[in-house]
Design a protein around this motif. Structure first.
Motif, PDB file in Angstrom:
ATOM      1  N   VAL A  58       0.784  -1.256   0.333  1.00 47.50           N
ATOM      2  CA  VAL A  58       0.170  -0.031   0.161  1.00 47.50           C
ATOM      3  C   VAL A  58       0.927   1.211  -0.047  1.00 47.50           C
ATOM      4  CG1 VAL A  58      -1.789   1.481   1.391  1.00 47.50           C
ATOM      5  CG2 VAL A  58      -2.027  -1.075   1.084  1.00 47.50           C
ATOM      6  N   LEU A  62       0.177   1.614  -3.925  1.00 46.06           N
ATOM      7  CA  LEU A  62      -0.961   2.200  -3.959  1.00 46.06           C
ATOM      8  C   LEU A  62      -1.127   3.633  -3.889  1.00 46.06           C
ATOM      9  CD1 LEU A  62      -3.572  -0.439  -2.342  1.00 46.06           C
ATOM     10  CD2 LEU A  62      -3.138   0.078  -4.806  1.00 46.06           C
ATOM     11  N   LEU A  63      -0.651   3.999  -2.514  1.00 35.93           N
ATOM     12  CA  LEU A  63      -0.765   5.515  -2.377  1.00 35.93           C
ATOM     13  C   LEU A  63       0.109   6.432  -3.228  1.00 35.93           C
ATOM     14  CD1 LEU A  63      -0.073   5.363   1.824  1.00 35.93           C
ATOM     15  CD2 LEU A  63      -2.058   5.886   0.354  1.00 35.93           C
ATOM     16  N   GLY A  66      -2.161   6.418  -6.614  1.00 39.11           N
ATOM     17  CA  GLY A  66      -3.348   6.881  -6.363  1.00 39.11           C
ATOM     18  C   GLY A  66      -3.136   8.667  -6.522  1.00 39.11           C
ATOM     19  N   LYS A  67      -2.056   9.098  -5.691  1.00 38.42           N
ATOM     20  CA  LYS A  67      -1.925  10.434  -5.843  1.00 38.42           C
ATOM     21  C   LYS A  67      -1.786  10.852  -7.136  1.00 38.42           C
ATOM     22  CE  LYS A  67       0.273  13.984  -3.168  1.00 38.42           C
ATOM     23  NZ  LYS A  67       0.978  14.479  -1.914  1.00 38.42           N
ATOM     24  N   LEU A  89     -12.431   3.880 -10.898  1.00 37.82           N
ATOM     25  CA  LEU A  89     -11.388   3.609  -9.713  1.00 37.82           C
ATOM     26  C   LEU A  89     -11.956   3.007  -8.653  1.00 37.82           C
ATOM     27  CD1 LEU A  89      -8.682   6.186 -10.516  1.00 37.82           C
ATOM     28  CD2 LEU A  89      -8.228   3.865 -10.864  1.00 37.82           C
ATOM     29  N   VAL A  93     -11.452  -0.743  -6.914  1.00 36.27           N
ATOM     30  CA  VAL A  93     -10.783  -0.825  -5.906  1.00 36.27           C
ATOM     31  C   VAL A  93     -11.665  -1.730  -4.861  1.00 36.27           C
ATOM     32  CG1 VAL A  93     -11.348   1.427  -4.862  1.00 36.27           C
ATOM     33  CG2 VAL A  93      -9.095   0.167  -4.298  1.00 36.27           C
ATOM     34  N   GLU A  97     -11.332  -5.153  -2.540  1.00 30.44           N
ATOM     35  CA  GLU A  97     -11.260  -4.984  -1.104  1.00 30.44           C
ATOM     36  C   GLU A  97     -11.667  -6.453  -0.411  1.00 30.44           C
ATOM     37  OE1 GLU A  97     -10.598  -3.919   2.262  1.00 30.44           O
ATOM     38  OE2 GLU A  97     -10.612  -2.097   1.040  1.00 30.44           O
ATOM     39  N   THR A 183      -9.366  -0.141  -0.006  1.00 27.77           N
ATOM     40  CA  THR A 183     -10.387   1.148  -0.514  1.00 27.77           C
ATOM     41  C   THR A 183      -9.662   2.370   0.135  1.00 27.77           C
ATOM     42  OG1 THR A 183     -12.133  -0.347  -0.847  1.00 27.77           O
ATOM     43  CG2 THR A 183     -12.671   1.817  -0.815  1.00 27.77           C
ATOM     44  N   PHE A 186      -6.313   4.203  -1.369  1.00 28.34           N
ATOM     45  CA  PHE A 186      -6.465   4.770  -2.557  1.00 28.34           C
ATOM     46  C   PHE A 186      -7.349   5.761  -2.689  1.00 28.34           C
ATOM     47  CE2 PHE A 186      -7.093   4.417  -7.116  1.00 28.34           C
ATOM     48  CZ  PHE A 186      -5.962   4.137  -7.577  1.00 28.34           C
ATOM     49  N   LEU A 190      -6.052   9.426  -3.787  1.00 27.62           N
ATOM     50  CA  LEU A 190      -7.063   9.894  -5.121  1.00 27.62           C
ATOM     51  C   LEU A 190      -7.393  11.446  -4.781  1.00 27.62           C
ATOM     52  CD1 LEU A 190      -7.941   9.379  -8.152  1.00 27.62           C
ATOM     53  CD2 LEU A 190      -9.900   8.757  -7.231  1.00 27.62           C
TER      54      LEU A 190
END
Length: 230
Positions: A58, A62-63, A66-67, A89, A93, A97, A183, A186, A190
């Motif tokens: 993550v 993911l982080l 997502g950003k 998205l 996601v 989960e 979830t 992310f 986002l």
């Protein structure tokens, strides 16, 4: 390396208390069969390793992604692109989960297949996707979150009056499980990306509230399922 150490500490602090409680209960009250108790200990080890790897994934993958996605979408200057990919998205996601899948499997089991796991998963994912898109609209047009929350929960309580009783607790549980480890990071990343581009980094706090909005979608989706199946 520091991230790895912090992640290991986080997992240990999360799992150690429940492990100690079960061990104390084992030797005082419940006295599980030794095979089952050993399975529990092995499970604790596997869960710990899995959570460490998952959380590292993550933070590493993911982080940042997502950003970056959130930062790239507003640069297209096309509203439909932001809303479409926000929806998409949010949908995918949620399908991934783990918490949602656990809930869907349990509900499929206790309902004897009346509510299939696939229908529940995709309904919940659809609800999350729609409300993530609405959250993008909130950031873009600076809509106060309280207005959307009041409207969303107002509709939820209205639908509850026409939904069979057994669907109501399922719907609120569905809203809860979408705030899981896949979830939430992310969606928050986002939102931070979108808000930082549209309003500057000082207003990135506008991204908060996305999880609250996203959790309304599954509630409404399951209540609508209850109206249909009821």
């Amino acid at each position: 390396m520091q991230d790895v150490k912090d992640t290991i500490k986080e997992v240990v602090y999360a799992i150690l208390p429940i492990t100690l409680v079960v061990i104390i209960l084992q030797f005082t009250i419940i006295w599980l069969p030794i095979e089952m108790f050993l399975q529990f200990l092995v499970g604790v080890v596997f869960v710990s390793i899995g959570l460490i790897l998952f959380l590292l994934g993550v933070h590493i993958g993911l982080l940042p992604v997502g950003k970056m996605v959130g930062s790239a979408l507003p640069k297209t200057k096309k509203l439909w692109v932001i809303l479409f990919f926000g929806f998409l998205l949010g949908f995918v996601v949620t399908v991934a989960e783990p918490d949602v899948r656990v809930l869907a499997t349990q509900i499929d089991l206790v309902s004897n297949g009346e509510i299939s796991s696939n229908i529940l998963i995709y309904s919940v994912a659809l609800g999350v996707g729609i409300f993530v898109a609405l959250a993008m609209l909130r950031i873009i047009f600076n809509i106060k979150i309280i207005h959307i929350l009041i409207l969303g929960y107002g509709v939820a309580f209205l639908l509850a009056a026409f939904t069979p009783d057994n669907f109501i607790p399922i719907s609120f549980d569905a809203g809860g499980v979408t705030t899981g480890p896949m979830t939430v990071p992310f969606i928050l990343a986002l939102g931070v990306g979108v808000a930082s581009v549209l309003k500057g980094k000082a207003s990135a706090s506008d991204s908060f509230g996305l999880v609250a909005l996203a959790s309304i979608g599954p509630i409404l989706a399951v209540l609508i399922l209850g109206v249909i199946f009821g």
